[in-house]
Design an enzyme around this catalytic site. Structure first.
Site, PDB file in Angstrom:
ATOM      1  CG  PHE A  35     -53.511  23.950  12.131  1.00  0.00           C
ATOM      2  CD1 PHE A  35     -54.299  23.657  13.036  1.00  0.00           C
ATOM      3  CD2 PHE A  35     -52.092  24.326  12.600  1.00  0.00           C
ATOM      4  CE1 PHE A  35     -54.477  22.848  13.553  1.00  0.00           C
ATOM      5  CE2 PHE A  35     -51.916  22.437  13.340  1.00  0.00           C
ATOM      6  CZ  PHE A  35     -53.284  22.267  14.488  1.00  0.00           C
ATOM      7  CB  ALA A 156     -59.656  18.622   8.632  1.00  0.00           C
ATOM      8  CE  LYS A 157     -51.578  20.064  10.959  1.00  0.00           C
ATOM      9  NZ  LYS A 157     -51.314  19.144  12.299  1.00  0.00           N
ATOM     10  CB  VAL A 158     -61.108  21.374  12.793  1.00  0.00           C
ATOM     11  CG1 VAL A 158     -62.178  22.420  12.718  1.00  0.00           C
ATOM     12  CG2 VAL A 158     -61.079  20.884  11.062  1.00  0.00           C
ATOM     13  CE1 TYR A 162     -53.077  18.845  16.237  1.00  0.00           C
ATOM     14  CE2 TYR A 162     -55.238  19.598  14.889  1.00  0.00           C
ATOM     15  CZ  TYR A 162     -54.210  19.000  15.061  1.00  0.00           C
ATOM     16  OH  TYR A 162     -53.393  18.269  13.851  1.00  0.00           O
TER      17      TYR A 162
END
Ligand code: PPE
Length: 313
Positions: A35, A156-158, A162
């Protein structure tokens, strides 16, 4: 949180109540999505999205890391963002493109899973409180370590990564603090649960660098703005005690913007309130995101119609 009227899903705006995903969605079970978090600001010339292309390029890099093919190219995603903003008639909002695997198959093997793009928008005020932006927040070192780079993609925004932020933030809030600071496996400062870290010492602005931290777009912008203001900047790793003894500390992030830290691990930082360098940078940042800094006008992306009008004028 100000909920939207609609959410852009796979090419069209869907009413909020109908913007749902199946319970078998792969990403819901395994955190296998990616995201972005982007802000759209109200400016004199209408809504402007801050560094939109950079965010979408990072989304593409994140997807690549997770072996996902986003069903839209850069222009298609940019168009989707504007369609979502226009349908909700936002003057300012937060924008969250989410690339997720759907319900075609379960089991961790992602091969052949269906990939979707949703673009959520909502009204998101001060991430760590209005008062936090002005007076500073209180933070603690988390008992949880930042995901190391050999366990999770850290640039990376995985979505799944989160969980690390969620457990750290939840703990900090439960213990009465505003935010968590995560250290890397060696004990160096990594980042906040959703922010990069800076500190000021002896007039020098230190941008904390860590291989386990996200390469924040706000962080990069703040380094550039410090250059404009003639503030010397050093990029490097940092320990907890360097921060304890700093004159100022602040967090940066799309949601958090520039949030001063007035207390860290129960130690008062500087005067225990927002410091002068932090305040100068906040002012410069506010001008830049509102399109009021000519040097960084290219950071503000206006709606396509406005762009066309500008080109003709
Ligand atoms: N580190 C992390 C772990 C992080 O999540 C963010 C953004 C940053 C650094 C700063 O990156 P940038 O936004 O490019 O300057 N966190 C996003 C999500 C927050 C949330 O709670 O959701 C954000 O700020 O949009």
């Amino acid at each position: 949180m100000g909920a939207p009227k609609s959410v852009w899903m796979d090419g069209k705006n869907v009413p909020f109540e109908k913007a749902t995903i199946p319970i078998f969605a792969h990403t819901l079970h395994y955190g296998s999505g990616v995201f972005e978090g982007i802000r759209c600001y109200k400016t004199r010339k209408g809504p402007a999205v801050f560094r939109l292309k950079e965010h979408i390029l990072r989304l593409q890099r994140s997807a690549r890391c997770m072996l996902m093919e986003i069903p839209y190219d850069l222009d298609g995603i940019v168009r989707g963002v504007w369609e979502a903003i226009a349908d909700n008639a936002w003057e300012a909002c937060y924008v969250r493109p989410l690339v997720y695997r759907g319900a075609k198959k379960l089991g961790v093997d992602p091969t052949g899973a269906d990939v979707h793009l949703a673009i959520c928008t909502w009204e998101w005020g001060a991430y760590l409180g209005e008062e936090g932006l002005e007076k500073g927040i209180r933070i603690m070192t988390s008992s949880w370590m930042k995901n190391p780079a050999n366990s999770m993609p850290t640039k990376a925004k995985v979505t799944g990564a989160y969980a690390n932020s969620v457990v750290a933030k939840g703990e900090a809030i439960a213990m009465g603090f505003d935010e968590a600071m995560l250290l890397d496996r060696r004990g160096f400062i990594a980042e906040g649960s959703g922010e990069n870290v800076f500190y000021v010492s002896g007039g020098v602005l230190h941008a904390v660098d860590n291989l386990s931290a996200l390469e924040g777009i706000t962080r990069e912008s703040v380094i550039v703005l410090a250059g404009d203001l003639g503030i010397p900047v050093q990029v490097g790793s940092a320990t907890k005690d360097q921060l304890y003894n700093a004159d100022e500390i602040f967090f940066t992030g799309t949601a958090a913007e520039i949030t001063p830290i007035r207390e860290y691990d129960l130690r008062k930082i500087g005067e225990g309130r927002r410091g002068p360098v932090t305040e100068r940078l906040q002012k410069a940042f506010t001008k830049a995101v509102r399109g009021e800094d000519e040097r960084h006008i290219d950071w503000c992306e206006y709606a396509p119609a406005v762009r066309t009008a500008k080109a003709k004028g």
